[in-house]
Design an enzyme around this catalytic site. Structure first.
Site, mmCIF file in Angstrom:
data_model
loop_
_atom_site.group_PDB
_atom_site.id
_atom_site.type_symbol
_atom_site.label_atom_id
_atom_site.label_comp_id
_atom_site.label_asym_id
_atom_site.label_seq_id
_atom_site.Cartn_x
_atom_site.Cartn_y
_atom_site.Cartn_z
ATOM 1 N N ASN A 12 0.861 -1.188 0.000
ATOM 2 C CA ASN A 12 0.000 0.000 0.000
ATOM 3 C C ASN A 12 0.895 1.236 0.000
ATOM 4 O O ASN A 12 1.454 1.597 1.029
ATOM 5 C CB ASN A 12 -0.911 -0.023 1.237
ATOM 6 C CG ASN A 12 -1.818 1.185 1.300
ATOM 7 O OD1 ASN A 12 -1.885 1.971 0.351
ATOM 8 N ND2 ASN A 12 -2.517 1.350 2.414
ATOM 9 N N LYS A 14 0.096 4.220 -0.243
ATOM 10 C CA LYS A 14 -0.567 5.393 0.359
ATOM 11 C C LYS A 14 -0.338 6.608 -0.556
ATOM 12 O O LYS A 14 -0.245 6.452 -1.772
ATOM 13 C CB LYS A 14 -0.093 5.597 1.796
ATOM 14 C CG LYS A 14 -0.234 4.296 2.620
ATOM 15 C CD LYS A 14 -0.084 4.460 4.086
ATOM 16 C CE LYS A 14 -0.290 3.107 4.760
ATOM 17 N NZ LYS A 14 -0.238 3.186 6.209
ATOM 18 N N HIS A 96 -9.512 1.258 4.873
ATOM 19 C CA HIS A 96 -8.220 1.358 5.564
ATOM 20 C C HIS A 96 -8.377 2.261 6.782
ATOM 21 O O HIS A 96 -9.191 3.196 6.784
ATOM 22 C CB HIS A 96 -7.162 1.918 4.596
ATOM 23 C CG HIS A 96 -5.788 1.867 5.168
ATOM 24 N ND1 HIS A 96 -5.326 2.839 6.025
ATOM 25 C CD2 HIS A 96 -4.793 0.958 5.054
ATOM 26 C CE1 HIS A 96 -4.092 2.520 6.398
ATOM 27 N NE2 HIS A 96 -3.749 1.373 5.830
ATOM 28 N N GLU A 98 -6.767 4.672 7.789
ATOM 29 C CA GLU A 98 -6.634 6.110 7.497
ATOM 30 C C GLU A 98 -7.918 6.648 6.877
ATOM 31 O O GLU A 98 -8.279 7.810 7.095
ATOM 32 C CB GLU A 98 -5.402 6.340 6.605
ATOM 33 C CG GLU A 98 -4.123 6.164 7.409
ATOM 34 C CD GLU A 98 -2.983 5.476 6.673
ATOM 35 O OE1 GLU A 98 -2.975 5.476 5.437
ATOM 36 O OE2 GLU A 98 -2.102 4.940 7.368
ATOM 37 N N GLU A 168 -5.497 -4.902 10.478
ATOM 38 C CA GLU A 168 -4.435 -3.930 10.735
ATOM 39 C C GLU A 168 -4.717 -3.201 12.041
ATOM 40 O O GLU A 168 -5.526 -2.256 12.059
ATOM 41 C CB GLU A 168 -4.377 -2.899 9.607
ATOM 42 C CG GLU A 168 -4.142 -3.478 8.238
ATOM 43 C CD GLU A 168 -3.559 -2.438 7.290
ATOM 44 O OE1 GLU A 168 -2.497 -2.703 6.744
ATOM 45 O OE2 GLU A 168 -4.141 -1.353 7.146
ATOM 46 N N GLY A 174 2.471 2.241 10.825
ATOM 47 C CA GLY A 174 3.426 3.336 10.674
ATOM 48 C C GLY A 174 4.140 3.724 11.956
ATOM 49 O O GLY A 174 4.778 4.767 12.031
ATOM 50 N N SER A 214 3.433 -2.089 10.337
ATOM 51 C CA SER A 214 4.884 -2.139 10.543
ATOM 52 C C SER A 214 5.497 -3.492 10.168
ATOM 53 O O SER A 214 6.396 -3.983 10.854
ATOM 54 C CB SER A 214 5.229 -1.754 11.987
ATOM 55 O OG SER A 214 4.830 -0.421 12.240
HETATM 56 O O1 LIG Z 1 -1.842 -0.579 4.598
HETATM 57 C C1 LIG Z 1 -0.797 -0.693 5.229
HETATM 58 C C2 LIG Z 1 -0.728 -0.397 6.635
HETATM 59 O O2 LIG Z 1 -1.360 0.785 6.943
HETATM 60 C C3 LIG Z 1 0.600 -0.573 7.262
HETATM 61 O O3 LIG Z 1 1.438 0.524 7.090
HETATM 62 P P1 LIG Z 1 2.949 0.398 7.612
HETATM 63 O O4 LIG Z 1 3.501 -0.864 7.024
HETATM 64 O O5 LIG Z 1 3.650 1.626 7.103
HETATM 65 O O6 LIG Z 1 2.878 0.323 9.109
#
Ligand SMILES: O=C[C@H](O)COP(=O)(O)O
Length: 251
Positions: A12, A14, A96, A98, A168, A174, A214
């Site tokens: 992802n 983002k 998601h 977010e 998640e 993150g 993460s």
């Molecule tokens: O969609 C992915 C997740 O939000 C994980 O993000 P991350 O790997 O940066 O913690």
């Protein structure tokens, strides 16, 4: 991961990348080598869906990171499943954390989006997960079951092959605080049990439940060893060449 479920990794991106950076990602993904037994899908920003679909090898899927709940109309700023399909893209990530927590998307809206995307023929990656305070007050199951129920109620029986569920935990996204393999497995196992009791045993056995939060090249293999973890949804680490190790984590 059970052998009957194909290992699945979502990258992802983002709201990251420009054409130059994307070319770099495409170059390391194309060079691989990628485990042929793993399914890889990249979630890319909407303005690059067409670009990525044209440039990535056909063996790598592309996903939108969001879409709206109807086909077209006066919805400034939104994109529809029909548009996503029109540029050759097959997948969409929905709900998601977010989208839920920054943009205020409700369970009901996410469920409507899942329903419409599936009916238009897209494959969906619906996301669920508890916040830190919910975990600390012992509400993890209550939260993820209710998020899951909203989505599951909108998935027709014949569409389950087009669904990959992402768990998640919000506190792990993150933050560098990955859930331990045991913590993640505990929730994944309970989600599968919930599906068995509330949908049916066949769906519970075949649907892939992937973990996000993460995930790195260092921790991906331990996570992949757990019985009910069928892959990962990766944010930050999907932008770097080390991502190849995450895709290959079940080898
Ligand atoms: O969609 C992915 C997740 O939000 C994980 O993000 P991350 O790997 O940066 O913690």
């Amino acid at each position: 991961m059970a052998p009957e479920r194909k290992f699945f990794v979502g990258g992802n991106w983002k709201m990251n990348g420009n054409k130059k950076e994307i070319d770099g990602i495409i170059a390391f993904l194309t060079a691989g080598p990628l485990d042929p037994n793993a399914e890889l899908v990249c979630g890319v920003p909407p303005c690059y869906l067409d670009y990525c679909r044209q440039k990535l090898p056909g063996s790598i899927g592309v996903a939108a990171q969001n879409c709206f709940k109807v086909a077209k109309g006066a919805f400034t700023g939104e994109i529809s499943p029909a548009m996503i399909k029109d540029v050759g893209v097959e997948w969409v990530i929905l709900g998601h954390s977010e989208r839920r927590n920054v943009f205020g998307e409700s369970d009901a809206l996410i469920a409507e989006k899942v329903s419409h995307a599936l009916s238009e023929g897209l494959k969906v990656i619906p996301c669920i997960g508890e916040k830190l305070e919910e975990r600390e007050s012992g509400k993890t199951e209550e939260v993820v079951f209710s998020q899951l129920k909203a989505i599951v109620d909108k998935i027709p029986e014949d569409k389950w092959d087009n669904v990959v569920i992402a768990y998640e935990p919000v506190w792990a996204i993150g933050t560098g605080k990955t859930a331990s393999p045991q913590q993640a497995q505990e929730v994944h196992g309970k989600l599968r049990q919930w599906l068995s009791e509330n949908v049916n045993a066949e769906v519970a056995q075949k649907v892939r439940i992937i973990y996000g939060g993460s995930v790195t090249a260092e921790n991906c293999r331990e996570l992949a060893k757990e019985a009910d973890i069928d892959g990962s949804l990766v944010g930050g680490a999907s932008l770097k060449p080390d991502f190849i190790h995450i895709v290959n984590a079940s080898q």
